[in-house]
Design a protein around this motif. Structure first.
Motif, mmCIF file in Angstrom:
data_model
loop_
_atom_site.group_PDB
_atom_site.id
_atom_site.type_symbol
_atom_site.label_atom_id
_atom_site.label_comp_id
_atom_site.label_asym_id
_atom_site.label_seq_id
_atom_site.Cartn_x
_atom_site.Cartn_y
_atom_site.Cartn_z
ATOM 1 N N LYS A 200 33.340 -31.362 29.470
ATOM 2 C CA LYS A 200 32.891 -32.718 29.781
ATOM 3 C C LYS A 200 34.072 -33.537 30.291
ATOM 4 C CE LYS A 200 32.408 -33.937 24.911
ATOM 5 N NZ LYS A 200 31.428 -34.491 23.962
ATOM 6 N N ARG B 260 36.294 -35.215 33.169
ATOM 7 C CA ARG B 260 36.546 -35.191 34.608
ATOM 8 C C ARG B 260 35.939 -33.983 35.302
ATOM 9 N NH1 ARG B 260 41.773 -34.746 32.826
ATOM 10 N NH2 ARG B 260 42.176 -36.868 33.423
ATOM 11 N N GLY C 110 40.470 -25.424 35.358
ATOM 12 C CA GLY C 110 41.714 -25.735 36.052
ATOM 13 C C GLY C 110 42.581 -24.488 36.224
ATOM 14 N N ALA D 161 39.715 -32.224 40.334
ATOM 15 C CA ALA D 161 40.637 -32.397 39.200
ATOM 16 C C ALA D 161 42.059 -31.998 39.612
ATOM 17 C CB ALA D 161 40.161 -31.600 37.981
ATOM 18 N N CYS E 174 45.975 -32.248 40.205
ATOM 19 C CA CYS E 174 47.153 -32.829 39.562
ATOM 20 C C CYS E 174 48.299 -31.837 39.762
ATOM 21 C CB CYS E 174 46.890 -33.091 38.078
ATOM 22 S SG CYS E 174 46.260 -31.665 37.186
ATOM 23 N N LYS F 175 51.867 -27.540 26.228
ATOM 24 C CA LYS F 175 50.567 -26.940 25.925
ATOM 25 C C LYS F 175 50.380 -25.680 26.780
ATOM 26 C CE LYS F 175 45.878 -28.864 26.513
ATOM 27 N NZ LYS F 175 45.213 -30.133 26.923
ATOM 28 N N LEU G 29 50.907 -31.639 32.775
ATOM 29 C CA LEU G 29 50.184 -32.057 33.970
ATOM 30 C C LEU G 29 50.484 -33.519 34.244
ATOM 31 C CD1 LEU G 29 46.746 -30.406 33.253
ATOM 32 C CD2 LEU G 29 48.505 -29.683 34.898
ATOM 33 N N SER H 277 49.345 -36.690 36.967
ATOM 34 C CA SER H 277 48.596 -37.115 38.156
ATOM 35 C C SER H 277 49.228 -38.376 38.723
ATOM 36 C CB SER H 277 47.099 -37.235 37.903
ATOM 37 O OG SER H 277 46.841 -38.061 36.816
ATOM 38 N N ILE I 97 47.881 -28.099 40.962
ATOM 39 C CA ILE I 97 46.735 -27.663 40.150
ATOM 40 C C ILE I 97 45.452 -28.253 40.726
ATOM 41 C CG2 ILE I 97 45.669 -27.852 37.843
ATOM 42 C CD1 ILE I 97 48.221 -26.205 37.683
ATOM 43 N N SER J 161 40.847 -27.316 40.250
ATOM 44 C CA SER J 161 39.929 -26.488 39.468
ATOM 45 C C SER J 161 39.226 -25.476 40.362
ATOM 46 C CB SER J 161 38.901 -27.348 38.736
ATOM 47 O OG SER J 161 39.519 -27.963 37.632
HETATM 48 P P1 ATP Z 1 41.263 -31.567 26.103
HETATM 49 O O1 ATP Z 1 41.259 -32.919 26.770
HETATM 50 O O2 ATP Z 1 39.943 -31.108 25.556
HETATM 51 O O3 ATP Z 1 42.440 -31.335 25.206
HETATM 52 P P2 ATP Z 1 42.076 -30.718 28.661
HETATM 53 O O4 ATP Z 1 43.111 -31.793 28.708
HETATM 54 O O5 ATP Z 1 42.468 -29.344 29.137
HETATM 55 O O6 ATP Z 1 41.479 -30.492 27.236
HETATM 56 P P3 ATP Z 1 40.607 -32.279 30.532
HETATM 57 O O7 ATP Z 1 41.466 -33.456 30.262
HETATM 58 O O8 ATP Z 1 39.127 -32.440 30.712
HETATM 59 O O9 ATP Z 1 40.768 -31.186 29.416
HETATM 60 O O10 ATP Z 1 41.188 -31.556 31.801
HETATM 61 C C1 ATP Z 1 40.496 -30.517 32.424
HETATM 62 C C2 ATP Z 1 41.304 -30.008 33.597
HETATM 63 O O11 ATP Z 1 41.499 -31.064 34.540
HETATM 64 C C3 ATP Z 1 42.708 -29.526 33.225
HETATM 65 O O12 ATP Z 1 42.680 -28.170 32.863
HETATM 66 C C4 ATP Z 1 43.466 -29.768 34.510
HETATM 67 O O13 ATP Z 1 43.267 -28.685 35.416
HETATM 68 C C5 ATP Z 1 42.798 -31.009 35.080
HETATM 69 N N1 ATP Z 1 43.501 -32.245 34.707
HETATM 70 C C6 ATP Z 1 44.066 -32.545 33.528
HETATM 71 N N2 ATP Z 1 44.638 -33.776 33.546
HETATM 72 C C7 ATP Z 1 44.404 -34.261 34.775
HETATM 73 C C8 ATP Z 1 44.704 -35.495 35.431
HETATM 74 N N3 ATP Z 1 45.372 -36.458 34.809
HETATM 75 N N4 ATP Z 1 44.277 -35.675 36.678
HETATM 76 C C9 ATP Z 1 43.577 -34.726 37.322
HETATM 77 N N5 ATP Z 1 43.279 -33.527 36.766
HETATM 78 C C10 ATP Z 1 43.668 -33.299 35.526
#
Ligand code: ATP
Ligand code: MG
Length: 217
Positions: free
Chosen positions: A9, A11, A71, A92, A94, A121, A161, A163, A182, A184
């Motif tokens: 869920k 982004r 991602g 997504a 970054c 991480k 990561l 952005s 990065i 997705s």
């Molecule tokens: P959680 O938030 O459940 O700990 P997560 O950080 O991996 O897990 P999301 O924040 O939904 O989950 O990020 C999903 C994916 O989006 C990441 O694996 C990465 O590829 C991408 N992502 C993470 N942060 C950003 C950002 N600030 N801007 C754009 N894409 C991002």
């Protein structure tokens, strides 16, 4: 034949909606509003399962989901076994960066060959990056709030990561090195691609049309 698509869920879900819509798939609910983990769609044979971002490759690897969106960071950390990656969805976006406290002389630290303490991480990406540079590192695995680690002496630098860079600036950190761009990707279970080809191919083609790329066969 039911097609199951694993999404996280937030982004990824939001940015996947236009792709699903191009494939004629409309979720019946918004996972951010509902607590349901299995979401039906307008399509009787397509359902979504909502999982943690880093769990998407695992669900697809074992065939609990036929397709998933994850991602590049998550896919590298997972290792990609049992997964077919037909498409970069260009969502997504970054960058994976090394970041350090403002004023930290990263070039000197790397040059002097001292061991660098790296909180992240993403241990696999970090380990491979520093191995390529020939820098000795101690990797400290964290699950979130990496920015805190150098501020309280847990590490010298972080691999995270980035952005906009807003979180780094708010914590007086600065990006000192770019590791990877990065975005997705769509991942498909290799067995499902054969067994459910007729159901999966139209979804692949619709996603490919939106991102303007031919799916790799
Ligand atoms: P959680 O938030 O459940 O700990 P997560 O950080 O991996 O897990 P999301 O924040 O939904 O989950 O990020 C999903 C994916 O989006 C990441 O694996 C990465 O590829 C991408 N992502 C993470 N942060 C950003 C950002 N600030 N801007 C754009 N894409 C991002
Ligand atoms: Mg997150």
């Amino acid at each position: 034949m039911t097609l199951t698509i694993a999404l996280s869920k937030g982004r990824i879900f939001e940015e996947t909606l236009p792709l699903l819509s191009a494939a004629g798939i409309v979720p019946a609910e918004d996972p951010d509003a509902s607590r349901k983990l299995i979401i039906d769609t307008n399509h009787p044979d397509v359902r979504l399962v909502i999982v943690r971002a880093s769990d998407v490759p695992t669900y697809v690897q074992y065939g609990a989901a036929d397709l998933g969106i994850a991602g590049r960071d998550v896919l590298i950390e997972h290792g990609g076994s049992g997964l077919y990656h037909p498409l970069d969805l260009d969502i997504a976006r970054c960058r994976m960066m090394v970041a350090a406290p403002e004023g930290f002389d990263y070039e000197a630290a790397v040059r002097h060959g001292a061991r660098l303490k790296v909180a992240t991480k993403y241990p696999r990406i970090a380990r491979e990056h520093f191995a390529r540079k020939g820098v000795h590192v101690d990797i400290i695995k964290l699950y979130g709030s990496m920015e805190l680690a150098p501020l309280v002496g847990l590490s010298d630098v972080i691999v995270d990561l980035v952005s906009t860079g807003g979180t780094l600036r708010a914590n007086k950190l600065a990006a000192v090195e770019h590791i990877l761009d990065i975005s997705s990707r769509l991942v498909v279970n290799q067995a499902a691609l054969k067994l459910k080809h007729d159901a999966i191919q139209p979804v692949l083609d619709a996603f490919a049309r939106v991102v303007g790329e031919a799916p790799r066969r």
